[in-house]
Design an enzyme around this catalytic site. Structure first.
Site, PDB file in Angstrom:
ATOM      1  CD  GLU A 169       2.869  -9.609   3.568  1.00 17.94           C
ATOM      2  OE1 GLU A 169       2.599 -10.752   3.951  1.00 17.94           O
ATOM      3  OE2 GLU A 169       2.080  -8.666   3.707  1.00 17.94           O
ATOM      4  N   GLY A 228      -0.539 -10.511   5.814  1.00 14.32           N
ATOM      5  CA  GLY A 228       0.600 -10.965   6.607  1.00 14.32           C
ATOM      6  C   GLY A 228       0.836 -10.134   7.853  1.00 14.32           C
ATOM      7  CE  LYS A 262     -15.041   7.412   3.381  1.00 17.49           C
ATOM      8  NZ  LYS A 262     -15.219   7.082   1.972  1.00 17.49           N
ATOM      9  N   GLY A 316       0.798  -1.216   0.000  1.00 17.75           N
ATOM     10  CA  GLY A 316       0.000   0.000   0.000  1.00 17.75           C
ATOM     11  C   GLY A 316       0.828   1.260   0.000  1.00 17.75           C
ATOM     12  CB  SER A 317      -0.244   4.688  -0.826  1.00 17.59           C
ATOM     13  OG  SER A 317      -0.924   4.254  -1.976  1.00 17.59           O
TER      14      SER A 317
END
Lengths: 507, 507
Positions: free
Chosen positions: A288, A382, A402, A265-266
């Site tokens: 991973e 993981g 949000k 992810g970012s």
């Protein structure tokens, strides 16, 4: 025409169309498919399967390494082919069906799926579909950009379908290290003592007679949908690298730190990216998924070796890295996810594990999976394998979502994937909470003071003080107010309106 | 007079009174003390310390293996000597102070404390106090009925105080196996591949010059307050042994099963006791505490070997076993808790882990520690070390408490120590829920149908159906009703009155 990719001539007759290969899969079967974090999934047979699923009753249990690319989970879900799915996914269309109760999703620690298959607590696996660069003389299979659970699927399955992907260079041979723990009760130690240890063999050894079909493809992996670092993720990276610099100064870590793990992810990618601007050197990874940041650190001369189970890249990096894979090969190894995520190795090496929290509570319990306690996002992946056993377990998140209507730090996590005992640091753009050796009351004070967005600080402080005063205990909670922020969001669209939510106290 | 217990003559001059020894401990220090599940704790110096604490300002951080016997935690707490306490306790008086926020209690996985000390994330340890059977010629220390964290405390501490307990036979020498993992980044595998492997040395090797004082005692361990099996725990044992018999029949386990672990307490002890009435044979244990049931299984010829970190016995069994320890010695080993509870070894051996739940939710998340989410009972202990890594992770509990006013199965666990991913079976006297390979919606159905007391079945079914209908998701929850049972108990003294609790929904 397959000479360089299918070395055993006897297997040439097995080459068929995806549609023909898919006929080996029948209604009710369990299928184990390659693919981990959108890398190295079988690409043709699943589409043929989806096509059949639109015409005839066909429901399968689909096991993979982790998430699939090329919209395969979407296509299979929309064709109603998936009855059960494990151990991870990240597709919006599939997620929708999971949350509607139409697909049974079994969310598992990524190191555990094949352990359960091997001991026959899950399974059996009827068909394995594995993407490969080539089949070697001895019939063994060279995987592509991920190993995932492919080796065990291929070893356990009744039939094996191999998809030879012509877009990937045979130079990839030698990138993988396939090691499978021996059977209990005769299992020995996994002999990995450094991230760069190779302890297995470079291809998946199976009896070639179990190869039921071979399909030739020329489709690439999907690229990662990674956001570049932004102001907030840069702040998170800065807090963490500053903390680590202090740990080095205090003599707790050397300037090569400890082997790094970073979740997909970012945010995690941005945090690793932040190591470019530090004095740390000779870094290693035991992780991973290897993302852009790994290769950026290689190119900058900061990192010397990376062990993973897959390579997942952005569009900017994808072609360059895969075309240059020969250049990186000596500094890389791809392992089965059981080994990349194995508690034994993680504990031995003493990792710094960096994973993303969906929400955390003021005491440091972390939710990685469920929005508002009910709706599945992707799965635990993981993160549990790493967080429980790491030397230092770090969770990162932006303090709000949000546009500020949601606080990522809440009084009570609506789902707990990582309990307080497994969380050492929580880092938001606001700051870093070092929770090591603190009791829950102390943890709450530190988390609220350092990690929470200023707009939520009073709300959380009031919750804590009220709980401490009226209920007390090791971990003070008002069960009648614990979810007031979440209920305010559900009702008013904004957690900041929590004060308007009445208590659930009995009359 | 100490010739047989203090072999190095040079140490005889170190023998002092407990009061004199206690003077090595000063206000603000961190003290690491032997003792695990009321076994093998230092018995004299802590009392002298409490005595001083009543007269002068004296606050310490107390580290142990696990719980202490002889009311030591009570005495120390009442003397206000404890500022911080880790990693486990089970004393009502101390618990009261913890829950009042007077003592900071850091609840940890029992395998992790010394890992954090060694890497200097906790500590340093100023003084270690270790109960011993003897000090050998080379200055090494032979522990008594537990190993716990004693070896690492003694190795890391500035000063070591040894309490020689004359009530225990020198025959105990050879019972212990002291193995400490080597330092990262040079750490190798722990070479244990069977419960009976001995991989270390039989005593704690330290430089004798660090022994600051020796105290002679003659006080025995406290006996375990274990309830004998009752009708309900017998039913729990019956459900589990029936399940395991079926697993053997299906070829998933052999008739010696897999190495067993059982948590401390009456229910786990009763469950192990239930193995007496089965056809299983040649059983082994790889556990932390060895209770009466272990010795009953030895005497019945059912068990061939048991590995633990302590021996904790009832008054009926205590004298017999300890006087006969020579007879059992070849079938026993006591290890550091870091090794008895090590994820590496637990995963390798593939244990059947049996631990007690305080409460579980309908999806299989387990609370082991906090009453109503706030009040600490004892601590997580080793349950997380075992449950996460076991071949089969079993949680046992009676389905109700307080004469039926509390259901142990609730909609939403008020604290999560073991997430759904770590729980394979839940067993109550009502039945056994096999959760392996099930999605949360399926888990809820099985748990409600098999484990929940009939008086609560409709209540929980209604909660689930309502959440499924109105919220949906992977794990359907109504956050406005999630704790209704707990709130009913708080208000009306009975969870069955949950319907009278108003929703926490916003206006």
């Amino acid at each position: 025409m397959y000479e360089d990719r299918i070395k055993p001539r006897s297997l040439w007759s097995k080459v068929v169309t995806p549609e023909e290969a898919a006929l080996h899969i029948r209604d009710g079967m369990t299928v184990g498919m390659s693919g981990f974090t959108r890398a190295g999934e079988a690409k043709a047979v699943p589409l043929a399967l989806a096509e059949r699923g639109r015409r005839e009753p066909l429901k399968i249990t689909l096991l993979t390494g982790a998430s699939l690319g090329n919209d395969l989970d979407k296509t299979l879900a929309e064709a109603n082919v998936l009855a059960r799915r494990l151990p991870f996914q990240s597709d919006p269309a599939l997620r929708k069906r999971i949350n509607a109760g139409e697909v049974m999703f079994v969310d598992q620690h990524l190191s555990e799926t094949v352990e359960m298959l091997r001991s026959r607590q899950l399974g059996p696996v009827d068909v394995a579909i594995v993407e490969a660069v080539m089949i070697k003389e001895d019939g063994s299979i060279v995987p592509t950009t991920s190993v995932g659970n492919s080796a065990t699927f291929a070893m356990l399955a009744e039939k094996v379908i191999v998809e030879i992907n012509l877009t990937l260079s045979p130079v990839m041979e030698g990138l993988h290290d396939i090691y499978i723990p021996t059977r209990r009760p005769f299992r020995g130690p996994i002999p990995i003592t450094r991230p760069d240890d190779r302890v297995g063999v470079p291809s998946i050894a199976i009896d070639p007679s179990r190869i039921a079909a071979i399909v030739i493809t020329a489709k690439e992996d999907s690229c990662a949908a990674i956001q570049p670092p932004d102001a907030e993720t840069k702040l998170i990276a800065g807090h963490l690298t500053e903390f680590l610099t202090n740990e080095v100064r205090r003599g707790r870590l050397g300037s090569s730190l400890a082997p790094l793990q970073a979740g997909i992810g970012s945010i995690a990618n941005a945090v690793l990216h932040g190591f470019l601007d530090t004095d740390f050197h000779d870094l290693t990874m035991y992780s991973e998924v290897l993302q852009d940041s790994t290769f950026d650190l290689f190119d900058a001369g900061k990192m010397v070796f990376a062990s993973g189970s897959s390579i997942t890249l952005s569009p900017e990096r994808h072609d360059q890295v895969l075309h240059d894979i020969g250049r990186y090969k000596s500094r890389l190894v791809l392992r089965p996810q059981e080994i990349s995520n194995h508690p034994e190795v993680i504990r031995r090496l003493g990792l710094i594990a960096i994973n993303t929290a969906l929400e955390a509570d003021i005491y440091g319990n972390v939710n990685s999976t469920h929005v508002a306690g009910s709706q599945m996002m992707n799965g635990i992946g993981g993160s549990g394998d790493f967080a429980r056993n790491a030397y230092l377990s770090v969770f990162v998140t932006k303090s709000t979502a949000k546009g500020g209507a949601i606080s990522s730090i809440v009084p009570f996590a609506t789902h707990v994937d990582h309990c307080e005992h497994d969380v050492d640091l929580i880092v938001t753009e606001q700051g870093l909470a070092d929770l090591r050796g603190l009791a829950p009351r102390e943890r709450a004070a530190v988390v609220i003071d350092t990690c929470v967005h200023p707009e939520y600080r009073d709300l959380l402080r009031d919750y804590y003080r009220d709980a401490e005063r009226t209920v007390g205990g090791q971990t003070p909670h008002r069960l009648d107010r614990a979810f007031a922020l979440h209920l305010a969001y559900q009702t008013h669209g904004d957690m900041r309106r929590a004060a308007e939510v009445p208590e659930a106290a009995a009359e």
